[in-house]
Design a protein around this motif. Structure first.
Motif, PDB file in Angstrom:
ATOM      1  N   VAL A 102       0.811  -1.222   0.000  1.00 59.28           N
ATOM      2  CA  VAL A 102       0.000   0.000   0.000  1.00 59.28           C
ATOM      3  C   VAL A 102       0.843   1.271   0.000  1.00 59.28           C
ATOM      4  N   LEU A 103       2.167   1.156   0.179  1.00 60.17           N
ATOM      5  CA  LEU A 103       2.996   2.356   0.244  1.00 60.17           C
ATOM      6  C   LEU A 103       3.817   2.538  -1.025  1.00 60.17           C
ATOM      7  N   ARG A 104       4.025   3.799  -1.372  1.00 61.33           N
ATOM      8  CA  ARG A 104       4.955   4.070  -2.470  1.00 61.33           C
ATOM      9  C   ARG A 104       6.368   4.032  -1.896  1.00 61.33           C
ATOM     10  N   ARG A 105       7.223   3.264  -2.561  1.00 55.19           N
ATOM     11  CA  ARG A 105       8.573   3.071  -2.018  1.00 55.19           C
ATOM     12  C   ARG A 105       9.607   3.416  -3.078  1.00 55.19           C
ATOM     13  N   SER A 106      10.841   3.692  -2.618  1.00 55.12           N
ATOM     14  CA  SER A 106      11.934   3.823  -3.569  1.00 55.12           C
ATOM     15  C   SER A 106      13.162   3.149  -2.978  1.00 55.12           C
ATOM     16  N   GLN A 107      14.097   2.838  -3.844  1.00 57.89           N
ATOM     17  CA  GLN A 107      15.315   2.152  -3.424  1.00 57.89           C
ATOM     18  C   GLN A 107      16.042   2.980  -2.368  1.00 57.89           C
ATOM     19  N   LEU A 108      16.543   2.314  -1.333  1.00 63.68           N
ATOM     20  CA  LEU A 108      17.292   2.992  -0.274  1.00 63.68           C
ATOM     21  C   LEU A 108      18.726   3.161  -0.750  1.00 63.68           C
ATOM     22  N   ARG A 109      19.189   4.440  -0.880  1.00 63.80           N
ATOM     23  CA  ARG A 109      20.556   4.642  -1.381  1.00 63.80           C
ATOM     24  C   ARG A 109      21.571   4.467  -0.254  1.00 63.80           C
ATOM     25  N   GLU A 110      21.265   5.055   0.918  1.00 60.07           N
ATOM     26  CA  GLU A 110      22.171   4.853   2.052  1.00 60.07           C
ATOM     27  C   GLU A 110      21.359   4.434   3.258  1.00 60.07           C
ATOM     28  N   GLN A 111      21.969   3.645   4.088  1.00 55.61           N
ATOM     29  CA  GLN A 111      21.268   3.147   5.273  1.00 55.61           C
ATOM     30  C   GLN A 111      20.768   4.316   6.127  1.00 55.61           C
ATOM     31  N   PRO A 112      19.568   4.201   6.710  1.00 55.23           N
ATOM     32  CA  PRO A 112      19.087   5.263   7.597  1.00 55.23           C
ATOM     33  C   PRO A 112      19.954   5.312   8.861  1.00 55.23           C
ATOM     34  N   SER A 113      20.132   6.523   9.402  1.00 59.42           N
ATOM     35  CA  SER A 113      20.900   6.644  10.640  1.00 59.42           C
ATOM     36  C   SER A 113      20.142   5.928  11.765  1.00 59.42           C
ATOM     37  N   PRO A 114      20.841   5.449  12.792  1.00 56.71           N
ATOM     38  CA  PRO A 114      20.159   4.729  13.880  1.00 56.71           C
ATOM     39  C   PRO A 114      19.033   5.549  14.500  1.00 56.71           C
ATOM     40  N   GLU A 115      19.242   6.897  14.606  1.00 57.49           N
ATOM     41  CA  GLU A 115      18.186   7.731  15.208  1.00 57.49           C
ATOM     42  C   GLU A 115      16.957   7.743  14.304  1.00 57.49           C
ATOM     43  N   GLU A 116      17.252   7.898  13.018  1.00 59.09           N
ATOM     44  CA  GLU A 116      16.152   7.951  12.045  1.00 59.09           C
ATOM     45  C   GLU A 116      15.359   6.639  12.085  1.00 59.09           C
ATOM     46  N   TYR A 117      16.089   5.523  12.159  1.00 57.30           N
ATOM     47  CA  TYR A 117      15.468   4.204  12.187  1.00 57.30           C
ATOM     48  C   TYR A 117      14.624   4.052  13.450  1.00 57.30           C
ATOM     49  N   ALA A 118      15.198   4.516  14.594  1.00 54.72           N
ATOM     50  CA  ALA A 118      14.494   4.359  15.868  1.00 54.72           C
ATOM     51  C   ALA A 118      13.243   5.231  15.906  1.00 54.72           C
ATOM     52  N   ALA A 119      13.314   6.414  15.238  1.00 55.08           N
ATOM     53  CA  ALA A 119      12.180   7.339  15.276  1.00 55.08           C
ATOM     54  C   ALA A 119      11.053   6.893  14.344  1.00 55.08           C
ATOM     55  N   ALA A 120      11.396   6.034  13.388  1.00 57.57           N
ATOM     56  CA  ALA A 120      10.393   5.649  12.382  1.00 57.57           C
ATOM     57  C   ALA A 120       9.349   4.731  12.992  1.00 57.57           C
ATOM     58  N   PRO A 121       8.101   4.852  12.557  1.00 60.15           N
ATOM     59  CA  PRO A 121       7.073   3.923  13.036  1.00 60.15           C
ATOM     60  C   PRO A 121       7.378   2.498  12.544  1.00 60.15           C
ATOM     61  N   TRP A 122       6.694   1.513  13.153  1.00 59.92           N
ATOM     62  CA  TRP A 122       7.015   0.106  12.865  1.00 59.92           C
ATOM     63  C   TRP A 122       6.917  -0.246  11.375  1.00 59.92           C
ATOM     64  N   TRP A 123       5.905   0.339  10.704  1.00 61.19           N
ATOM     65  CA  TRP A 123       5.726  -0.043   9.295  1.00 61.19           C
ATOM     66  C   TRP A 123       6.825   0.548   8.422  1.00 61.19           C
ATOM     67  N   GLU A 124       7.329   1.717   8.834  1.00 65.48           N
ATOM     68  CA  GLU A 124       8.416   2.311   8.049  1.00 65.48           C
ATOM     69  C   GLU A 124       9.695   1.502   8.237  1.00 65.48           C
ATOM     70  N   ARG A 125       9.862   0.982   9.461  1.00 67.32           N
ATOM     71  CA  ARG A 125      11.042   0.148   9.728  1.00 67.32           C
ATOM     72  C   ARG A 125      11.008  -1.123   8.878  1.00 67.32           C
ATOM     73  N   LEU A 126       9.815  -1.675   8.697  1.00 66.41           N
ATOM     74  CA  LEU A 126       9.694  -2.883   7.845  1.00 66.41           C
ATOM     75  C   LEU A 126      10.174  -2.581   6.430  1.00 66.41           C
ATOM     76  N   VAL A 127       9.837  -1.378   5.948  1.00 66.90           N
ATOM     77  CA  VAL A 127      10.260  -0.990   4.597  1.00 66.90           C
ATOM     78  C   VAL A 127      11.783  -0.796   4.569  1.00 66.90           C
ATOM     79  N   PHE A 128      12.320  -0.156   5.621  1.00 63.50           N
ATOM     80  CA  PHE A 128      13.789   0.006   5.712  1.00 63.50           C
ATOM     81  C   PHE A 128      14.478  -1.352   5.678  1.00 63.50           C
ATOM     82  N   ASP A 129      13.915  -2.310   6.427  1.00 61.87           N
ATOM     83  CA  ASP A 129      14.520  -3.648   6.502  1.00 61.87           C
ATOM     84  C   ASP A 129      14.591  -4.303   5.125  1.00 61.87           C
TER      85      ASP A 129
END
Lengths: 319, 301
Positions: A65-92
């Motif tokens: 259901v989400l529009r996504r794009s390729q991750l160019r660089e890994q998210p910073s740990p703070e950014e990852y921690a601040a993201a909601p659970w569903w965004e983290r799934l996309v990061f993973d």
């Protein structure tokens, strides 16, 4: 019956049970594979040997259901921690969620296609069943000159190949601006289902004894009142079954939708295959989209099980 | 007679004078449907009949020129079109024969005392209710030469299904058989359960063998319903578009509907495609006629 059952007869029964079991497994395997793939992590969807046991996850549905794009660089740990659970799934999954200027999450094409499918299927079903029911009543209760010919004409419109009808309809719709609109598709599906609904409803109404209406007429009802207050309630089961059939047909239709819609009014059947373009498709996302799309039909099939034969034979075989 | 009073209600009666007359209601109930179908099914066909005599192209602004029967002449002399029809015929035969064998076979197995028969029958019917386009797409994964479960389950190694021109049509037919055997099964079951039990008992008393019983009792009595299933599936297989279009793009799977689609919406030969549509239409009407005759025959039983 049991008394005359011989040993060979019993052996034959066992063979039949095994045969039915094998057939059931083969017939359900593709459907099971769709459902199981829609809960798999991406790397387990295309393994050799195929993965049967795995820890189910819902990330395919989030990605669906989400529009996504390729991750160019890994998210910073703070950014990852601040993201909601569903965004983290996309990061993973090595991707990131696309946001607009205001930081709002962008949806993929799927939700709007799903809603389009719902709108078109529901509205066209209501129209086809409504018109079909009154027309069936007309043919069932009144004398119509050349009744068989009219009924054949009505049925024959159902048999037309979609692509044959689509060519002139496309040109006509283009002239009046109905291409890629909900209304355009609704009209086509109503026309397509109308013949089916007349034939099926005629069978159901034929079965309602005329004496019921007669009694109502004697009691001072008008013909219209008798139709609405006596015939319609009696035909409720038939109407429900016909509606479910019409809904499924419109919901599943592909060729008209492919030709007549591009974006605004596009339904799910042409959209889902268009996701498999170049490169390696993410089959978990396709499976989750397929699963959600098939779910209503599977439920309806179960509810409809006693009417399937009748619907599939245009009301010719009743049982 | 009750029926008579209903159909020809006396115009002087009280019931007829209240509200709308029966004639008005009949017309009100039937005519809108007929008009709707004429406007959205018959009128477009007449519209395209006109275009079939022209060289019109919907992609250009050039006016249509009348070319008479040229389009029909070109099409009927085009060997490629005939090969499209040959592919369609092959597809119809393979797919319908497969559906009859599998569907009737499973129906014979199910026509006994099987535990959970109702549930199993419903589950077996599921494939035919699903969307051909959407489920068909998923068969691409099942057929995948390297990680598809079909090759794995049957130990076929890296067998090419869809990318092999000689195999692709059979692969499409196989998916169609999976989807529509349940339809043949459903109708066959209805036919089988209608065979009177006493016939089998009589045959058993006469010590008739199972093969004799099958060919002399079962098959003749199920034949009319089976015929309906076959004609209906033939008609649908002849029109097939979704599955073949989604699964492959091999020239060997270009059935007539796909050729028609490409001619109309990719090459934009509008006039020519209208002519081809008419050739297809005449064939479909012929099959439909046979179908309806059989339908009425079974209905009268």
């Amino acid at each position: 019956m049991a008394a005359v059952q011989t040993t060979s007869e019993r052996a034959l029964n066992k063979v039949a049970i095994v045969g039915v079991l094998i057939a059931t497994i083969i017939f359900l395997a593709p459907i099971y594979w769709i459902v199981s793939t829609s809960f798999k992590p991406r790397n387990l969807a295309t393994t050799i040997p195929p993965t049967v046991l795995f820890e189910p996850e819902i990330s395919p549905f989030v990605k669906l259901v989400l529009r996504r794009s390729q991750l160019r660089e890994q998210p910073s740990p703070e950014e990852y921690a601040a993201a909601p659970w569903w965004e983290r799934l996309v990061f993973d999954g090595g991707e990131k969620v696309v946001r607009d200027g205001q930081g709002n999450v962008q949806l993929s094409g799927y939700p709007s296609r799903f809603v389009n499918s719902l709108i078109v299927a529901i509205v066209s079903t209501v129209l086809a069943v409504g018109m079909g029911t009154i027309t069936a009543y007309g043919f069932s209760r009144f004398k119509v000159k050349g009744e068989q010919d009219w009924l054949f004409f009505i049925l024959s419109t159902r048999m037309l190949p979609p692509v044959v009808v689509a060519i002139p309809m496309f040109l006509m719709y283009r002239a009046v601006g109905l291409n890629d609109t909900h209304l355009g598709l609704i009209i086509l599906y109503t026309a397509f289902n109308l013949s089916f609904s007349v034939w099926l409803m005629k069978g159901f109404i034929d079965e309602i004894p005329r004496e019921y209406e007669e009694a109502a007429l004697v009691d001072g009802y008008t013909r219209m009142e008798a139709f609405f207050k006596v015939v319609l309630p009696e035909a409720a089961t038939g109407i429900a079954a016909t509606a479910v059939f019409c809904f499924i047909t419109a919901w599943n239709e592909y060729a008209f939708a492919l030709i007549m819609t591009r974006r605004t009014a596009q339904t799910a059947p042409p959209f889902i295959p268009s996701q498999v373009g170049s490169g390696l498709p993410d089959w978990t996302v396709i499976a989750s989209g397929t699963f959600l799309f098939l779910l209503p039909v599977a439920i309806f099939t179960f509810l409809l099980r006693n009417h399937l034969l009748r619907g599939m034979s245009f009301g010719a075989i009743r049982k | 007679m009750a029926t008579l009073t209903m159909t020809t209600l006396d115009p002087q009666s009280k019931a007829a004078r209240r509200g709308l007359s029966d004639l008005a209601i009949r017309n009100l109930f039937i005519i809108p449907t007929i008009i709707f179908l004429i406007v959205f099914n018959i009128f477009p066909l007449l519209y395209s009949l006109g275009y079939s005599f022209t060289d019109f192209r919907a992609s250009s602004n050039a006016p249509a020129n009348f070319v008479g029967l040229d389009n029909y002449r070109t099409l009927l002399n085009d060997p490629f079109i005939w090969s499209n029809f040959a592919i369609t015929a092959k597809y119809v035969i393979v797919s319908v024969a497969g559906q009859v064998v599998v569907g009737f076979g499973v129906a014979l197995l199910l026509n006994r005392e099987i535990p959970f028969k109702g549930l199993i029958t419903t589950l077996l019917l599921l494939p035919m209710m699903l969307s051909m386009a959407v489920v068909g797409l998923f068969w691409k994964l099942l057929y995948d030469p390297s990680f598809g479960i079909i090759n794995y389950a049957f130990g076929l190694g890296r067998f090419e299904w869809l990318s092999n021109p000689d195999m692709a049509l059979y692969a499409v037919a196989l998916t169609d058989i999976w989807m529509w055997s349940p339809f043949v099964m459903l109708l066959s079951l209805a036919g089988l359960s209608a065979v009177p039990k006493h016939l089998y008992e009589a045959a058993a008393i006469d010590r008739a063998g199972p093969i004799y019983t099958f060919f002399r009792i079962t098959l003749p009595l199920v034949a009319p319903i089976l015929m309906i299933a076959i004609i209906f599936r033939t008609m649908e297989a002849f029109k097939t578009f979704d599955l073949a279009y989604i699964l492959t793009s091999q020239p060997t799977t270009e059935v007539i509907s796909i050729r028609l689609y490409k001619m109309a919406f990719q090459e934009w030969q509008t006039g020519m495609s209208c002519a081809l549509a008419y050739i297809v239409l005449i064939m479909v009407i012929a099959i439909t006629n046979i179908y309806v005759k059989y339908l009425n025959k079974v209905k009268e039983r």
